[in-house]
Each structure stands twice: as C-alpha cells, then as structure tokens.
Motif scaffolding. Sequence first.
Motif: not given
Length: 327
Positions: A125, A163-164, A1-3, A36, A33-34
């Motif tokens: 997520d 993404v967020r 997880m990115g954050e 791109e 989630p990470d």
Amino acid sequence: MGEKSLDVRDFSDVTDYYTPVDNVFVRAHLGVPDLEPAAELADFDWTLSVEGLVENPFTISLADVLALPTRKFTAVHECFGNPFVPDVPTRAVANLEWTGTPLVPLLERAKPLASARHVWLEGADTGSFDGVDGLSYLKDLPLQAAMDDVFLAHRMNGEPLTVRHGYPLRAVVPRMFGTNSVKWLTRIIVSDERPDHMFTTRFYTRVFPGETVSVPVREIDVSSKILSPQDGDQLPGGKLELIGRAWSTTEVVLVEVGVDDGPWEPVVDLEPAGVDPAWQPFTVTRELTPGEHTVRIRATDRAGRIQPPPGLRNSIHEITVTVPAVP
C-alpha cells in the motif's frame, strides 16, 4: 489505491469465539491496493524480497511461501486507535485463527550480518497521509523480536485472506497491536537502525504513565470488552446476561463487573488462558431493577496491570442499558 486513505470501518460486535471475517475491523491508512485475487492462491503473481544487511538477499514467490511448513494458531488482533487521538479508546478487536509460516526460516536463509539490529516490514500500500506524499506502509521490530514473533499469514479463519485484510500475505505479530502486522507484505529489510518514517517515529509512539521517553507502540495493553448487550439496549425482564472478552500480553487473571455506583465484583465465569494468545471469554448474570443502569467491566492480568479509569486508550469499558418498567 482502491479505497479511501485512512479507511476506517468497524462492524457490529458478535459473540463468536472466532470473529467472522466480515465483522473484522479494517484499517488502511494509505488505502487498499487494487488487487484481483487469483482462482488459486499459489497462482497469484506476487513476490516477497528479503534484503538489506544480509549475506544472501533473495526473492521468494507466493507458491514457495505456501510450500513452507505451515501451522495454525489463534490470536487476539487489536487496533491501537486513531494515530491523531491515540488516547481515545476504539475497542476495535477481533479473535482470529491464522494459518501460515514463521518468518524466522526466511531470515535464517538470508543470514543477517553481525551489524543487523532491526527488521523493517513494508507493504504494497502506497500513497499520501497527513500531507506527505510517496509513502509506503512501513513498520519495524528489533531483530530478535522479528525472529521470535513474526508470522507470515495467508489464511484467516481457514480461508485465504481477503484483499482488505492483506491478501495474499501479511505479517501477524501476536501480542502486539495490529499496526505492527503489516498487510500486503512485499519487502523485509534487515537494518542496523530504525527507519525514520511516518508510521514508525512520528505516529504510533507513546509515553507510558509515569515515564518521559516515547516508545514505539508494540505490546498490547490489558483490556476487556462487553460484546453483549450493546450500549443502549433494553433488557426485558430485568435480567442482565453479559458476554465479554478479556485479553493482554499475558493471562488475564481477574475480570470485575460494576453496576451503577456499586462496588467491583469478581466475575466467576472467566475462561482461563490457553496456549495460544487468544482472548478469554467471560459471562455475567445479574438481576436489575427497572430503570437505566451503567455496567462497567475491567480486567487485571498476571503482570498486575489493571485497566485504568477513563482517560487512556484501554480504560474500563462501560455500557448503559435500560430495564423497562413493569406495566
């Protein structure tokens, strides 16, 4: 997880009819989630599965989703609030233009069985929350509500989702709290029962005043919010020029303003509801004497629901402003 889990970010209110994406609140209980983003949305390597109690389970690519007939609509998007303190108002709200496609053609393609009663929406997520590991974000709706109301959005305010905010695809459920609009949507599961899950039966349930049975958090409440001035602002010249928004599951028919201990007075400049489930702007102008003043606002909808006094999540909104003394 990115954050960080339970990512809670609110941004300064703006008075735009459409809330700029950079000012839209962010909620991600299991982190973001990470991902791109691809240069072209259709090129993103992603699939959505429709499964469970259906005759024809299938998986569809993002390119195929984007090829479906699209439409746009504007809807108010509101956070219910912190699940640990659900009666504390957050007033995190936005008004957004969504672009995408209804869920119903995908459900019709899958052909739910006669025993089907519910639709589960699951996001990409995953993580831990409140001491429980291995969770995914999951919500559910009655089958008919899912067929009538769920919209699969890939654009917000004309641009691909960030993404967020759920890139590449998210559910949007107009007139329901944002907790039902699952981001990073990856699975749609048709079932004969509700899932026993952290975010369906433990959190995001409530008991309405005068009732005894807990129900899922779904339909939004009647609410209103002052966007300008902000709490604590000074008003040079003693003139209050208030800009606000009101919203509900149905049309807001009355907004009232109260200053200090004065009576409630109807707001004349309230825009009527349109076809879309968007918020309704209103404005108020008042002359105020030097000193500190409390300004309150409350809304009433066509169903007769009125914003309550303090103590509930959608209680009347009030701010304090100051008019400087004349030199």
